[in-house]
Design a protein around this motif. Structure first.
Motif, mmCIF file in Angstrom:
data_model
loop_
_atom_site.group_PDB
_atom_site.id
_atom_site.type_symbol
_atom_site.label_atom_id
_atom_site.label_comp_id
_atom_site.label_asym_id
_atom_site.label_seq_id
_atom_site.Cartn_x
_atom_site.Cartn_y
_atom_site.Cartn_z
ATOM 1 N N LYS A 154 0.831 -1.203 0.000
ATOM 2 C CA LYS A 154 0.000 0.000 0.000
ATOM 3 C C LYS A 154 0.867 1.254 0.000
ATOM 4 O O LYS A 154 1.820 1.363 0.781
ATOM 5 C CB LYS A 154 -0.916 -0.022 1.227
ATOM 6 N N ILE A 155 0.531 2.187 -0.884
ATOM 7 C CA ILE A 155 1.305 3.425 -1.014
ATOM 8 C C ILE A 155 0.354 4.614 -0.880
ATOM 9 O O ILE A 155 -0.704 4.644 -1.532
ATOM 10 C CB ILE A 155 2.033 3.451 -2.384
ATOM 11 N N ASN A 156 0.745 5.577 -0.050
ATOM 12 C CA ASN A 156 -0.072 6.780 0.097
ATOM 13 C C ASN A 156 0.052 7.620 -1.181
ATOM 14 O O ASN A 156 1.110 8.188 -1.462
ATOM 15 C CB ASN A 156 0.417 7.557 1.328
ATOM 16 N N ALA A 157 -1.055 7.680 -1.940
ATOM 17 C CA ALA A 157 -1.020 8.377 -3.239
ATOM 18 C C ALA A 157 -1.485 9.822 -3.122
ATOM 19 O O ALA A 157 -1.557 10.533 -4.124
ATOM 20 C CB ALA A 157 -1.894 7.633 -4.236
ATOM 21 N N GLU A 158 -1.793 10.239 -1.902
ATOM 22 C CA GLU A 158 -2.311 11.591 -1.719
ATOM 23 C C GLU A 158 -1.171 12.588 -1.481
ATOM 24 O O GLU A 158 -1.248 13.436 -0.595
ATOM 25 C CB GLU A 158 -3.304 11.607 -0.556
ATOM 26 N N ARG A 159 -0.111 12.427 -2.198
ATOM 27 C CA ARG A 159 1.065 13.296 -2.080
ATOM 28 C C ARG A 159 1.486 13.701 -3.491
ATOM 29 O O ARG A 159 1.007 13.112 -4.469
ATOM 30 C CB ARG A 159 2.218 12.521 -1.405
ATOM 31 N N PRO A 160 2.401 14.633 -3.623
ATOM 32 C CA PRO A 160 2.849 14.996 -4.977
ATOM 33 C C PRO A 160 3.428 13.783 -5.711
ATOM 34 O O PRO A 160 3.962 12.855 -5.073
ATOM 35 C CB PRO A 160 3.942 16.051 -4.705
ATOM 36 N N VAL A 161 3.312 13.820 -7.040
ATOM 37 C CA VAL A 161 3.715 12.692 -7.895
ATOM 38 C C VAL A 161 5.101 12.130 -7.538
ATOM 39 O O VAL A 161 5.275 10.910 -7.405
ATOM 40 C CB VAL A 161 3.668 13.125 -9.392
ATOM 41 N N GLU A 162 6.087 13.027 -7.385
ATOM 42 C CA GLU A 162 7.459 12.561 -7.144
ATOM 43 C C GLU A 162 7.601 11.859 -5.795
ATOM 44 O O GLU A 162 8.340 10.880 -5.667
ATOM 45 C CB GLU A 162 8.462 13.725 -7.236
ATOM 46 N N GLU A 163 6.856 12.357 -4.813
ATOM 47 C CA GLU A 163 6.917 11.716 -3.488
ATOM 48 C C GLU A 163 6.314 10.311 -3.531
ATOM 49 O O GLU A 163 6.844 9.379 -2.947
ATOM 50 C CB GLU A 163 6.133 12.552 -2.476
ATOM 51 N N VAL A 164 5.196 10.215 -4.244
ATOM 52 C CA VAL A 164 4.547 8.897 -4.386
ATOM 53 C C VAL A 164 5.536 7.947 -5.058
ATOM 54 O O VAL A 164 5.721 6.795 -4.638
ATOM 55 C CB VAL A 164 3.239 8.998 -5.220
#
Ligand SMILES: Nc1ncnc2c1ncn2[C@@H]1O[C@H](COP(=O)(O)OP(=O)(O)OP(=O)(O)O)[C@@H](O)[C@H]1O
Ligand SMILES: Nc1ccn([C@@H]2O[C@H](COP(=O)(O)O)[C@@H](O)[C@H]2O)c(=O)n1
Length: 263
Positions: free
Chosen positions: A232-242
Motif C-alpha cells: 500500500k502506497i499513500n497516493a495523496e502526495r505529490p507525484v514525485e513523493e509517491v
C-alpha cells in the motif's frame, strides 16, 4: 554358444540404452540453452535428430506456460483517478516494464467500432466492470505481442472474477500488487480536472466507479494482502513523493533503476 548369444544380445541392448541416454542428455542440454535465450533453434545439425524427443514429454499447457515462472508481474490497483497511470508511466521510464492498462486496452477495442467495443462502451459509461473474459483476452494478446517479461498490469484485477479468470486463462499470479491509497475527495478532484474527454469522467459515473471499487476491488486487495503481496502506497502526495515509495517497493524486489545497473 547359447551364452555367447546372450552376451551379444546384452551388448546390443546396452549399446542401444547408451545411445538413447546420450540423445536425451543432448536434447535437455539444448533445451536448457534455448530456455535461457542462448539459442532459438537447434544449434547443430547433428542434434536435429533429437528434436522429436519432445513427443515423449508430457504435453506443455500451451502458451500459458510463457507467463509463468520467469516473468515479473505487478498488478496496479487503486480507486478511479488515484494516479495509477501517472505512476505506471514513471515506472516504465525507470524500470523498463511494459505497461498494460486494462482500461486503455478496452478503450482501444471501443475505437475499433466492433460489437464488443460497443458493449464495452456501455459498461464504461455506467462505471461497470466488463465481463472478465473480454478483459483477460485483450491482456493475453498484449502480453504475447510484447515479447517483454516484466509486466505492469494497471487497473486489474478489479473483482474476484477478474482475478480467477486471469489465473485460469493466463495461469498468472502477481509477483506483487501495488495499491495506491487516496481519499475519495482527492480522487474526485483529480478526475474532474483530468479533462481528457473520457466518457466516464463525470460526477455521476465517478460515484458509480467508487462504489464498484469499494464493493468489488477492495476484497481483491484484501485477498492479496493476506497473501503478503499487497504494497500500500499513500497516493495523496505529490507525484514525485509517491514515486519514491514506488521505488522503495521495486528495490525490495531487487530491481534498480535503468542506467544504474542491469536489471
Ligand atoms: N500525485 C498526484 N497529485 C496530483 N495530481 C495527480 C497525481 N497523480 C496523478 N494526478 C493527476 O490526476 C489525474 C488522474 O491520474 P491518472 O490518470 O494517473 O489516474 P488513474 O488512477 O490512472 O485513473 P483511472 O483509474 O481513472 O484510469 C490526472 O490528471 C493526473 O495528472
Ligand atoms: N479490469 C477492468 C478495467 C477497466 N474496466 C472498465 O474500464 C473503465 C475504466 O478503467 P480505468 O482503469 O481506466 O479506470 C472502468 O470503469 C470499467 O468500466 C473493466 O471493466 N475492467
Amino acid at each position: 554358444m547359447a551364452s555367447n548369444g546372450a552376451c551379444d544380445t546384452m551388448r546390443v541392448f546396452l549399446l542401444a540404452v547408451g545411445c538413447w541416454l546420450n540423445l536425451l542428455i543432448k536434447y535437455y542440454a539444448m533445451e536448457s540453452r534455448a530456455n535461457h535465450n542462448q539459442v532459438s533453434h537447434c544449434p547443430n545439425k547433428c542434434l536435429s535428430c533429437v528434436q522429436w524427443l519432445p513427443l515423449f514429454k508430457k504435453k506443455k499447457q500451451n502458451s500459458i506456460e510463457k507467463f509463468q515462472n520467469h516473468d515479473i508481474i505487478v498488478y496496479v490497483l487503486g480507486g478511479p483517478g488515484c494516479g495509477k497511470g501517472t505512476q505506471c508511466s514513471k515506472i516504465v521510464e525507470d524500470f523498463g516494464f511494459i505497461h498494460l492498462s486494462a482500461g486503455e486496452l478496452l478503450e482501444t477495442e471501443v475505437k475499433t467500432g466492433s460489437e464488443t467495443g460497443k458493449m464495452i462502451q456501455e459498461f464504461k459509461k455506467e462505471g461497470k466492470l466488463v465481463p472478465s473474459e473480454v478483459v483477460v483476452k485483450l491482456l493475453k494478446q498484449a502480453m504475447q505481442r510484447s515479447g517483454n517479461r516484466k509486466f505492469l498490469i494497471d487497473g486489474f484485477p478489479r473483482n474476484e472474477e477478474n482475478r480467477l479468470t486471469a489465473e485460469k486463462m493466463l495461469g498468472i499470479q502477481p509477483t506483487i500488487v501495488l495499491v495506491f491509497d487516496c481519499s475519495e475527495e482527492e480522487m474526485i478532484r483529480r478526475v474532474m480536472q483530468r479533462n481528457q474527454g473520457r466518457v466516464d469522467d463525470n460526477m455521476d459515473t465517478i460515484r458509480k466507479r467508487l462504489k464498484v471499487y469499494k464493493e468489488s476491488t477492495l476484497p481483491v486487495i484484501d485477498y492479496y494482502a493476506k497473501k503478503g503481496k499487497a504494497r500500500k502506497i499513500n497516493a495523496e502526495r505529490p507525484v514525485e513523493e509517491v514515486f519514491r515509495s514506488v521505488e522503495a517497493v521495486f528495490s525490495e524486489l531487487g530491481l534498480v533503476k535503468r542506467g544504474k545497473t542491469i536489471v
